[in-house]
Design an enzyme around this catalytic site. Structure first.
Site, PDB file in Angstrom:
ATOM      1  N   HIS A 130     -49.638  61.633  31.410  1.00  0.00           N
ATOM      2  CA  HIS A 130     -49.731  60.027  30.877  1.00  0.00           C
ATOM      3  C   HIS A 130     -48.561  59.568  31.654  1.00  0.00           C
ATOM      4  O   HIS A 130     -48.524  58.475  32.056  1.00  0.00           O
ATOM      5  CB  HIS A 130     -49.693  60.250  29.527  1.00  0.00           C
ATOM      6  CG  HIS A 130     -49.778  58.721  29.003  1.00  0.00           C
ATOM      7  ND1 HIS A 130     -50.488  58.073  28.596  1.00  0.00           N
ATOM      8  CD2 HIS A 130     -48.430  58.177  28.888  1.00  0.00           C
ATOM      9  CE1 HIS A 130     -50.257  56.770  28.055  1.00  0.00           C
ATOM     10  NE2 HIS A 130     -49.007  56.819  28.321  1.00  0.00           N
ATOM     11  N   GLU A 131     -47.310  60.141  31.593  1.00  0.00           N
ATOM     12  CA  GLU A 131     -46.057  59.382  31.903  1.00  0.00           C
ATOM     13  C   GLU A 131     -46.149  59.255  33.498  1.00  0.00           C
ATOM     14  O   GLU A 131     -45.855  58.286  34.093  1.00  0.00           O
ATOM     15  CB  GLU A 131     -44.890  60.208  31.563  1.00  0.00           C
ATOM     16  CG  GLU A 131     -44.828  60.225  30.113  1.00  0.00           C
ATOM     17  CD  GLU A 131     -44.706  58.679  29.445  1.00  0.00           C
ATOM     18  OE1 GLU A 131     -44.362  57.898  29.970  1.00  0.00           O
ATOM     19  OE2 GLU A 131     -45.251  58.845  28.268  1.00  0.00           O
ATOM     20  N   HIS A 134     -48.237  56.308  34.624  1.00  0.00           N
ATOM     21  CA  HIS A 134     -47.517  55.238  34.695  1.00  0.00           C
ATOM     22  C   HIS A 134     -46.620  55.081  35.750  1.00  0.00           C
ATOM     23  O   HIS A 134     -46.534  54.055  36.327  1.00  0.00           O
ATOM     24  CB  HIS A 134     -46.782  55.049  33.219  1.00  0.00           C
ATOM     25  CG  HIS A 134     -47.069  54.602  32.134  1.00  0.00           C
ATOM     26  ND1 HIS A 134     -48.011  53.659  31.798  1.00  0.00           N
ATOM     27  CD2 HIS A 134     -47.086  55.396  30.810  1.00  0.00           C
ATOM     28  CE1 HIS A 134     -48.466  53.386  30.662  1.00  0.00           C
ATOM     29  NE2 HIS A 134     -47.915  54.684  29.949  1.00  0.00           N
ATOM     30  N   GLU A 201     -51.948  51.550  28.481  1.00  0.00           N
ATOM     31  CA  GLU A 201     -52.021  52.845  27.889  1.00  0.00           C
ATOM     32  C   GLU A 201     -53.295  53.441  27.949  1.00  0.00           C
ATOM     33  O   GLU A 201     -53.352  54.644  28.352  1.00  0.00           O
ATOM     34  CB  GLU A 201     -51.618  52.660  26.166  1.00  0.00           C
ATOM     35  CG  GLU A 201     -50.232  52.201  26.143  1.00  0.00           C
ATOM     36  CD  GLU A 201     -49.038  53.001  26.859  1.00  0.00           C
ATOM     37  OE1 GLU A 201     -49.386  54.320  26.479  1.00  0.00           O
ATOM     38  OE2 GLU A 201     -47.910  52.729  26.872  1.00  0.00           O
TER      39      GLU A 201
END
Length: 328
Positions: A130-131, A134, A201
């Site tokens: 997930h990071e 980003h 998100e």
């Protein structure tokens, strides 16, 4: 789109500084505020990531100090086609993680020791994917600059309080202008955080599931992190609420007023979206593998909810061994 969003945030920051400067000191105050805002914008672009990492006492790790955690990030970066980011750990019992950096070539990902204690390696992979999403979506520049600027904006109210009452400041609106600055500046800080769309998100969740290869790993991790964040305080985040939007789950306690302006979508909705993605076969890309001693990627990790990551440096809490890794 993210570059445009960042430019708009910088323009808003400059306009806000100039407006408050005018309310406090007239035209001269506005010009001083313009110079200060320009300097802060320049500084934020080049140094805001270091400031955020320093705020949380994050320390860089490598294959020797955190072999499994580092290996997970390395394999995920390879799956995503990204340059290897710098990998950091910060000593905090609350499970959480964030990414920072102005571009993929200068990116960093950070996780708490609480995250590595609470999650399985598969769940850690979901979080770090997930990071990295980003990073790949170039959200990190906007997120990091916003954290710095929102904190600076919140200080404008104090600036107005201490300097707005002087008789020689050429304040065109007098006490009314000072009062307006004191009220508007903190509110604007919250609105700046909200300017980062919540949809990023969901986008990072979806792309992260594709990078790690299994949406359910991230879904399970989100549930654990949300429960941990609700019961385990993060004192650094409470002291720097402007950085809350950078984390995978809001690190602030539920009692804080800041949560009225939450920068994160509801966790249950995010989990439901990931389960739906898994149901329809999404995120079936290459799974992250377990790093071997030779540095190659071994078989995909097997799901085992009882297993905890072996990457957690021993911080000396409850253990007889001395601190390892970045805390040695």
């Amino acid at each position: 789109m993210n570059l445009m969003r960042t430019a708009m945030l910088l323009a808003f920051m400059t306009a806000l500084f100039m407006g408050v400067g005018y309310l406090i000191g007239g035209q001269s105050g506005m010009m001083i505020a313009f110079v200060a805002a320009a300097g802060m914008n320049f500084f934020s672009y080049w140094n805001s990531d270091r400031m955020v990492l320093s705020t949380y006492g994050a320390q860089e790790v490598d294959e020797r100090s955190a072999p499994e955690f580092y290996g997970i990030v390395r394999d995920l970066a390879r799956n995503a086609g990204l340059p290897m980011p710098k990998v950091y750990l910060y000593d905090n019992p609350q499970p959480n993680a964030f990414a920072t950096g102005r571009n993929p070539q200068n990116a960093a990902v950070a996780a708490s020791t609480g995250l590595l204690h609470a999650l399985t390696p598969q769940e850690v992979a979901g979080v770090m994917a997930h990071e990295l999403a980003h990073v790949q979506n170039r959200d990190t520049l906007t997120m990091t600059i916003t954290a710095t600027l929102a904190g600076a904006i919140s200080m404008l109210g104090n600036f107005a309080f201490f300097f707005g009452g002087r008789r020689d400041n050429n304040n065109p609106l007098g006490a009314i202008g000072v009062l307006a600055a004191m009220i508007v500046a903190p509110l604007a800080a919250m609105l700046v955080q909200m300017a980062i769309s919540r949809t990023r998100e969901y986008s990072a969740d979806r792309r992260g599931a594709e990078i790690c290869g299994n949406p359910l790993w991230l879904a399970s991790a989100l549930g654990k992190i949300a429960r941990g964040a609700a019961h385990i305080p993060n004192e650094e985040a409470e002291g720097h609420p402007a950085t809350a939007h950078m984390f995978i789950i809001n690190p602030l306690s539920g009692a804080r007023m800041d949560n009225l302006f939450s920068t994160h979508p509801d966790t249950e909705n995010r989990i439901a979206a990931l389960h739906e993605m898994a149901q329809y076969g999404g995120g079936t890309g290459p799974s992250v593998g377990t790093p071997t001693r030779s540095g190659s990627t071994g078989p995909a990790m097997t799901a085992n909810p009882e297993r905890k990551s072996r990457s957690v440096p021993n911080t000396g809490r409850g253990g007889s061994q001395p601190p390892k890794g970045p805390w040695s």
